[in-house]
Design an enzyme around this catalytic site. Structure first.
Site, mmCIF file in Angstrom:
data_model
loop_
_atom_site.group_PDB
_atom_site.id
_atom_site.type_symbol
_atom_site.label_atom_id
_atom_site.label_comp_id
_atom_site.label_asym_id
_atom_site.label_seq_id
_atom_site.Cartn_x
_atom_site.Cartn_y
_atom_site.Cartn_z
ATOM 1 N N ILE A 91 -17.262 6.825 -7.322
ATOM 2 C CA ILE A 91 -18.399 7.249 -7.385
ATOM 3 C C ILE A 91 -18.882 8.247 -6.920
ATOM 4 O O ILE A 91 -17.915 8.916 -5.474
ATOM 5 C CB ILE A 91 -19.145 6.039 -6.341
ATOM 6 C CG1 ILE A 91 -19.382 4.872 -6.806
ATOM 7 C CG2 ILE A 91 -20.834 6.963 -5.792
ATOM 8 C CD1 ILE A 91 -20.185 3.709 -5.598
ATOM 9 N N THR B 176 -15.242 12.741 -6.833
ATOM 10 C CA THR B 176 -15.939 10.992 -6.968
ATOM 11 C C THR B 176 -14.940 10.537 -5.705
ATOM 12 O O THR B 176 -13.740 11.591 -4.981
ATOM 13 C CB THR B 176 -15.039 10.301 -7.507
ATOM 14 O OG1 THR B 176 -13.907 10.384 -8.109
ATOM 15 C CG2 THR B 176 -15.721 10.796 -9.193
ATOM 16 N N ASP B 177 -15.449 9.503 -4.806
ATOM 17 C CA ASP B 177 -15.007 9.362 -3.526
ATOM 18 C C ASP B 177 -14.143 7.958 -4.082
ATOM 19 O O ASP B 177 -13.641 7.789 -4.876
ATOM 20 C CB ASP B 177 -15.707 8.678 -2.881
ATOM 21 C CG ASP B 177 -16.851 7.298 -3.044
ATOM 22 O OD1 ASP B 177 -17.054 6.633 -4.112
ATOM 23 O OD2 ASP B 177 -17.416 7.463 -2.693
ATOM 24 N N GLN B 178 -13.405 7.651 -3.024
ATOM 25 C CA GLN B 178 -12.967 6.474 -3.194
ATOM 26 C C GLN B 178 -12.776 4.986 -3.729
ATOM 27 O O GLN B 178 -12.112 4.602 -4.640
ATOM 28 C CB GLN B 178 -12.367 5.674 -2.034
ATOM 29 C CG GLN B 178 -10.509 5.055 -1.949
ATOM 30 C CD GLN B 178 -10.470 4.624 -0.399
ATOM 31 O OE1 GLN B 178 -10.767 4.374 0.805
ATOM 32 N NE2 GLN B 178 -9.296 3.789 -0.439
#
Length: 142
Positions: free
Chosen positions: A19, A14-16
């Protein structure tokens, strides 16, 4: 034949924003493709021992809905096209609770020998090509 590969989204995917990062989906395509080949009765390592490799020629990815940490993901994989020199896989990625694919995509691969020279599989490994063609043909008639 359509294989179904179950995955659980890991935190590092996941990203920041929490997601799944767009770069992860092609990795999941590879998971689906590897599973598809195994369910077809061989493994990538067996193919490589027999002098066959499948380098990537092209990648297409369509994003529709996000996925998040700990989501249950299903990667559906099938052969979209098959020629004596190329094979194209089609992928649909589903997230539990969403009936439509969240991502779709294709990868096109070239049949090459151990020296990475393109080969015509009908001539180079006809028994293997016939086996894969039977799977592809069976799916087309389903």
């Amino acid at each position: 034949m359509i294989s179904k590969t179950k995955l659980i989204v890991r935190y590092q995917e996941t990203d920041q924003m929490g997601i799944v990062h767009h770069s992860v989906y092609p990795i999941w395509f590879e998971c689906g493709r590897t599973d598809f080949i195994k369910k077809a009765g061989m493994t990538y390592s067996q193919m490589e021992r027999e002098g066959i490799k499948l380098p990537l020629r092209s990648l297409k990815c369509n994003y529709f809905y996000p996925s998040y940490y700990e989501d249950e993901i299903i990667v559906k994989t099938r052969i979209a096209d098959l020629t004596p020199t190329r094979i194209t896989f089609y992928y649909e990625i589903f997230r539990r609770g969403i009936l439509k694919p969240i991502v779709t995509g294709e990868t096109e691969h070239i049949w090459v020998n151990g020296n990475l020279r393109p080969v015509n599989m009908k001539k180079y490994k006809p028994e293997l090509f016939d086996k894969i063609y039977a799977i592809f043909s069976e799916e087309g008639s389903a």
